[in-house]
Each structure stands twice: as structure tokens, then as C-alpha cells.
Design an enzyme around this catalytic site. Structure first.
Site, PDB file in Angstrom:
ATOM      1  N   SER A  25       0.840  -1.185   0.000  1.00 53.15           N
ATOM      2  CA  SER A  25       0.000   0.000   0.000  1.00 53.15           C
ATOM      3  C   SER A  25       0.887   1.251   0.000  1.00 53.15           C
ATOM      4  CB  SER A  25      -0.958  -0.054   1.189  1.00 53.15           C
ATOM      5  OG  SER A  25      -2.006   0.866   1.048  1.00 53.15           O
ATOM      6  N   ASP A  63      -5.225  -4.165  -2.743  1.00 51.35           N
ATOM      7  CA  ASP A  63      -4.502  -3.709  -1.549  1.00 51.35           C
ATOM      8  C   ASP A  63      -3.886  -4.860  -0.744  1.00 51.35           C
ATOM      9  OD1 ASP A  63      -3.661  -2.544   0.873  1.00 51.35           O
ATOM     10  OD2 ASP A  63      -5.229  -1.043   0.792  1.00 51.35           O
TER      11      ASP A  63
END
Length: 280
Positions: A43, A202
Site C-alpha cells: 500500500s 490492496d
């Protein structure tokens, strides 16, 4: 904590909280420390690792402030389909990545003595992309409320996969930017992207602090930079031979806010302060 013994540095995800990592490591680098041979991030943590490898942290911070200053709302109503909502992150995060992940910096990362690995989540085979995103979001919220584990167990138990992709193995600058976007693609803010022929999203869904397969000796030389504050845990602690470092207090910034009032400067400043106090 002996920074000279660190051979693997892990950057946990956490949106705006990752500016704490940037302030912390910037201070270490300015004091003469060198990044270790292996960097792992997911991320926004992966983007911070890239920026630190290419001396682009100040450019990234200024770009973030500029993009946030020009954005007034997190959610907008779509102009074409009035009932559809558009999240500002879908525009701001790619623009932020584009601002400092340039082709020449990608080439520098490929030639760097440090190797950066970016963590992605992969869909469960039996759920597909849509089902995986739904169950991943539910598992994430459940783990946050019901457990205080640093590394979650539920997502992988449900069949979600995790993959670490080496930036040096990605074809070109466009591919690296796509990889960094996908690593931060949390529903509903940003859409998953195809990486290596299959969907990636993610990496924090499967593990907010992704760990590579390691020998015992490699674990001994691993430092994990968390972005969540665990009040019940000490500032620095050991877990399965690895060293973990957490912020001295809750990082003073909203994880997902992207408006002018977002206090990314305060998150960065806490990293600077924590690095200084650790040195003392």
C-alpha cells in the site's frame, strides 16, 4: 536496536500514517545510515519505500500536500450517472504516484543495491474478484475489532492470497506505477488492477505488514515499521525473531482523508521526533 544489523526493512501499509515511516527513515538516512539489501512494503508503505530509495520523499510530500489542497470532498457524485459515487482517491492516488515514480527513478531502483518487493493481495479462487473484495473488507474490519494481532490470520484462512512482486522484475515505469497503485487499491476507494495477468489489490487485506519467506538468520535481521499504535505493546518488541518498531503514540493523521486539512505534516514530524528520541 542495531540499525547496522538490519538486512530486511518492512514498511507496513496505512495510508497517510505511512508518512511517519518517511520521517523516521529520512532521519536515519540523514545520519549516515544506508538502506538494507531487502525492502518490503505494501500500500502506501511500498510507495514510501520507493521514494526513500530514490531520495524523492520531499517531492512526494509536496505533491501530496498540493493534491490534497486542491480537493474539497472525499466522495463526489458522478456527473454521468447521478446515483454513482466517485471517490477522490481514485484520482488523487494515481496522480500522486505519477508525480514521483518517474521512469528515471524506476531505472535507479533497478540499479540499486537494495531490492524492493511490493505486497499484493490476490483473489480467492472460489470467490472471484468481487466476492474476495467483499469478504476481505469484512475480515479486515472483524480482525480490527476482535483481535490485536499484528499479522491477521482470517484473510488467508478464507483463501485470499498474498504475493510479493520485485520492482526489478517489472517491465517498465508504467508497470511499476501500476504495481504501486494496485498495492493500495482498497475497495471502494480504488479499483483493482491486473498485475502479471491476474487481479491484484490492496496488500493490507492479507497482511498490513507483509513478510517474505525467511530463514531464522534472515528473521533476526528484519525490522518491521508498523503504522498502527498498539498501546498494550512496547515501542519496540520481538516476534518470531524479528524486531518490530511502532510509533510512540497514535499517528496524528486520518488514514484516508485527502482534503486540505489532512495533517500529513504532523505524521511526518512524529517520525522525525521518534527517530531523534530513539537515537537518544
Amino acid at each position: 536496536m542495531d540499525l547496522g544489523a538490519v538486512r530486511t526493512l518492512v514498511f507496513a501499509g496505512g495510508g497517510n500514517r505511512c508518512w511517519w515511516q518517511a520521517g523516521l527513515v529520512t532521519t536515519w538516512l540523514e545520519a549516515g545510515w544506508h538502506l538494507p539489501p531487502v525492502l518490503v512494503g505494501t500500500s502506501a508503505g511500498a510507495a514510501m519505500a520507493f521514494a526513500l530509495m530514490t531520495s524523492a520523499i520531499q517531492d512526494a510530500l509536496e505533491s501530496c500536500r498540493r493534491l490534497y489542497a486542491a480537493n474539497r470532498k472525499i466522495v463526489h457524485r458522478a456527473t454521468v450517472l447521478p446515483l454513482r459515487l466517485e471517490f477522490a482517491h481514485a484520482r488523487i492516488y494515481p496522480a500522486w504516484i505519477e508525480s514521483f515514480v518517474t521512469d528515471d527513478r524506476v531505472a535507479r531502483v533497478r540499479d540499486s543495491p537494495s531490492r524492493l518487493h511490493v505486497g499484493l493481495s490476490r483473489p480467492a479462487r472460489w470467490l472471484g474478484l468481487g466476492g474476495s473484495l467483499a469478504i476481505a473488507s469484512a475480515a479486515y474490519l472483524l480482525e480490527r475489532r476482535a483481535a490485536t494481532r499484528v499479522h491477521p490470520a482470517l484473510p488467508k484462512y478464507l483463501g485470499l492470497g498474498q504475493q510479493l512482486v520485485a520492482v526489478a522484475d517489472v517491465g517498465d515505469g508504467s508497470g511499476v506505477r501500476s504495481l504501486l497503485r494496485a498495492s493500495a487499491a482498497a475497495a471502494p476507494f480504488m479499483k483493482a488492477e491486473r498485475i502479471g495477468g491476474c487481479w491484484g489489490f490492496d496488500g493490507g487485506y492479507t497482511d498490513n505488514a507483509p513478510l517474505p519467506e525467511q530463514s531464522e538468520a534472515e528473521r533476526e535481521g528484519t525490522l518491521v515499521l508498523l503504522t498502527r499504535h498498539y498501546p498494550e505493546l512496547p515501542r519496540s518488541f520481538r516476534l518470531k525473531q524479528r524486531t518490530y518498531l511502532q510509533p510512540s503514540r497514535k499517528i496524528p493523521v486520518s488514514t484516508w482523508d485527502c482534503r486540505p486539512r489532512t495533517t500529513v505534516n504532523d505524521a511526518f514530524a512524529l517520525g522525525l521526533m521518534d527517530a531523534t528520541s530513539l537515537a537518544r
